[in-house]
Design an enzyme around this catalytic site. Structure first.
Site, PDB file in Angstrom:
ATOM      1  CE  LYS B  94      -4.081   2.217 -14.356  1.00 47.74           C
ATOM      2  NZ  LYS B  94      -5.278   2.489 -13.557  1.00 47.74           N
ATOM      3  CD  GLU B 116      -6.586  -2.393  -7.410  1.00 49.98           C
ATOM      4  OE1 GLU B 116      -6.077  -2.393  -6.271  1.00 49.98           O
ATOM      5  OE2 GLU B 116      -6.605  -1.384  -8.147  1.00 49.98           O
ATOM      6  CB  SER B 382      -4.047   7.394 -20.447  1.00 47.50           C
ATOM      7  OG  SER B 382      -4.724   6.397 -21.184  1.00 47.50           O
TER       8      SER B 382
END
Lengths: 265, 402
Positions: B94, B116, B382
């Site tokens: 991210k 969000e 990830s």
């Protein structure tokens, strides 16, 4: 002639302003909702925006969100909404616009929708999250009907874009009076006056002001700036404040009469 | 094979029949501004140089490409390689995207960022760069998720962000995104919306992919250097799909197979899953046409997965296209399979993977068993799983897992 266009011509000739009323179909239940809609039309709205409930209404504030939730919980569907339009049409010549978000219409099938809406006597479609750039498929589906697509202009819309939207819209231009979502209050009257005047200079179409109009006094204040006002949250609140009340049609009629009086005085 | 890199989206933001910009008029100007700023920034060598520098010095890139020898031996087939996004600052891919969008927000002169978040990972990443850049930061999070993800709420607050509880709709990730869009439509003058995945209106799917493709660019070069050839198969998990798009994109024109692992929750034959491609249908949500979990009436369903990061009823529009083109095979991985893979990686490699990434591992293990030892499978790891320990422990107790 399309009933929306005819209505604006009739009102202009009589030097009157349009009262456009939004109500979510099926709120608080399908049965009561239909009676509320009949009462609202009889009490003096000129154009009905018939809201198609959606689970994720991103352009709406809490009042209309809750109206949608109540209607969905009560089992309201697009098929029933179209049926409401057809039943209202049998009783009256009031212009009816379907008002909602793209996904329920897309999922129903745009060609199927166009046929069903035409058959039901619908005059316009306003799809909140469908800007003109994405409206090609819907426009194609509506060919051969006289159903108009109404587009919106926001306070954030720049002049070159206003021109483009005015070129694309049918019936009238929906001028959003404030940034943010639907909901009562928060109006900057001077800013709205300037914005409405600018838009009227760009486009010869009727212009209606929507978002934030609470009552007859607000309607009275804004009416001279445009060709009509649109009231949604303030109507949905009548239901939201007492969804179980047995006299909701009468309460709605009283609210509409207040708005009508403000607009006409 | 038809070339795909550089072909999508088209000038209007569509990926074939998907994508686009389906938003209320109030947000159109803001999105046109973001698009113009992004297209100018990505062609500005100074901007891209500052992006790469910040990924190196702040985010800790490049991340390693790691051969999972013992896990491969356990599977008894193809060789498994891990792209170690879990090694980045904040512990997941991210960060790549928020560094990029943070730099863009600064370039546009914005004072505030909003985001969000579901599990809180993207919220934490956004709060992180807000602190780094000195932005005011608001993170919209479902009230239900706030209750379930208390440590991430504390992290965001520690980083100076305001966590705004969302109680509308189902009080989960999709409602948090609804609320962020509503807030943005009233504040777009000074506020930048940092979307956390390859979803949302144009230009977000393209922009987020381009910020995340660093994963695939690095992995491709690293793999060629270590093995002298390309991997046979790439595997990544898909919620919104940003880590998968980031890994897949630079390989799209290569002869590599690809699998996107969607969260199948209790199973694709139950209503409790989050597999929009395997178990959904085309529709429009949050500004893009894509595949959605929805009713026959077009009402959006709540998604379900053990992994909060995959718990979204939509998917990025480019995945919808790759699915239709059959360029990527999308498969469901159940909660049970994901937890088993989670445990295996802990036991065989000393790496605690995120539950999201465990879905990719499970799909990769399934494939490894069917393939000869000469084949190579590249898995996007990830994120790291520290955040999931309580959740997994509780789940294993409830399900009587070993």
């Amino acid at each position: 002639m399309n009933r929306i266009t005819a209505t604006f011509q009739r009102l202009a000739a009589a030097k009157k302003k349009a009262l456009v009323g939004y109500l979510t179909a099926g709120d608080p239940t399908p049965e009561t909702s239909f009676e509320i809609l009949r009462a609202a039309c009889a009490a003096g709205i000129d154009i009905l925006e018939l809201g198609v409930p959606f689970s994720d209404p991103t352009a709406d504030g809490p009042v209309i969100q809750e109206a949608s939730q109540r209607a969905l919980k009560a089992g309201m569907t697009l098929t029933q909404t179209l049926d409401f339009a057809a039943r209202l049409r049998r009783e009256s010549d009031i212009p009816i616009m379907l008002f909602g978000y793209y996904n329920p219409l897309f999922k129903y099938g745009l060609v199927r929708l166009a046929k069903a809406a035409h058959k039901a006597g619908v005059d316009g479609l306003l799809v909140v999250d469908l800007p003109p750039e994405e409206a090609g498929p819907l426009r194609a589906a509506l060919q051969g009907t006289d159903i108009q697509i109404i587009f919106l202009v926001a306070p954030t819309t720049r002049p070159d874009r206003v021109q483009k939207i005015a070129h694309e819209t049918g019936g009238f231009l929906y001028l959003i009076t404030k940034a943010g979502t639907t909901g009562e209050g928060g109006l900057d009257v001077e800013a709205i006056r300037r914005h409405a005047a600018e838009v009227k200079k760009i486009s010869p179409l009727p212009v209606c002001l929507g978002f934030g109009i609470r009552n007859g006094a607000d309607a009275h204040q804004l009416a001279p700036m445009a060709d009509g006002v649109i009231v949604g949250s303030a109507l949905c609140r009548v239901i939201g404040d007492a969804p179980g009340a047995s006299d909701l049609p009468a309460r709605m009629a009283a609210k509409i009469r207040d708005l009508r009086q403000g607009l006409d005085s | 094979m038809k070339k795909l890199i550089g072909q999508y989206p088209d000038a209007t933001g569509h990926f074939g029949p998907y994508g686009g910009r389906f938003v209320g008029e109030t947000l159109m100007s803001a999105l046109l501004d973001v698009e113009a700023a992004w297209h100018s920034a990505k062609n500005d060598p100074a901007f891209m140089a500052s992006f790469r520098a910040m990924l190196r010095d702040y985010a800790g890139r490049p991340t390693p490409l790691d051969c999972a020898e013992r896990l491969s031996a356990h599977a008894g087939g193809a060789r498994l390689w891990l792209k170690r996004e879990d090694c980045t600052h904040t512990g997941a891919h991210k960060i790549n995207n928020v560094v990029g969008q943070g730099l863009l927000a600064r370039r546009m002169g914005k004072k505030r960022v909003i985001a969000e978040t579901g599990a809180g990972q993207h919220g934490v990443a956004t709060a992180t760069i807000a602190a780094r850049f000195g932005f005011d930061c608001k993170v919209f999070m479902g009230a239900e998720d706030i209750r379930r993800q208390a440590p991430n709420v504390r992290r965001m607050e520690l980083l100076g962000a305001q966590v705004v509880p969302v109680t509308s709709g189902t009080s989960t990730l999709k409602d948090a995104m609804n609320e962020a869009l509503r807030y943005w439509s009233g504040a777009s003058e000074d506020t930048f919306y940092v979307i956390g995945t390859v979803s949302g209106p144009h230009p977000y799917p393209e922009m987020v992919r381009d910020f995340q493709r660093v994963i695939g660019d690095e992995a491709r070069a690293q793999f060629l250097e270590k093995c002298g050839k390309l991997p046979d198969l790439l595997v990544a998990c898909v919620g919104g799909g940003s880590n998968a798009m980031g890994l897949f994109y630079p390989f799209l024109d290569d002869p590599c197979e690809m699998i996107g692992a969607e969260a199948a929750g209790d199973g694709l034959d139950t209503p409790r899953h989050a597999a929009s491609l395997c178990g959904g249908s085309p529709g429009e949500l949050h500004g893009a046409l894509t595949y959605l979990l929805q009713s026959d009436e077009g009402q959006i369903h709540e998604a379900w997965s053990i992994s909060a990061g995959l718990d979204y009823p939509g998917v990025g529009p480019e995945h919808a296209l790759l699915h239709d083109l059959k360029r990527v095979r999308y498969e469901g991985v159940t909660d049970v399979e994901a937890v088993a893979a989670f445990q295996l990686l802990c036991q065989y490699e000393g790496i605690i993977p995120a539950l999201e990434s465990s879905h990719a591992l499970a799909a990769a293990l399934r494939e490894a068993k069917k393939r000869p030892a000469a084949q190579n499978i590249l898995v996007n790891l990830s994120g790291r799983g520290d955040k999931d320990l309580d959740h997994v422990t509780r789940w294993m107790k409830e399900h009587g897992a070993p």
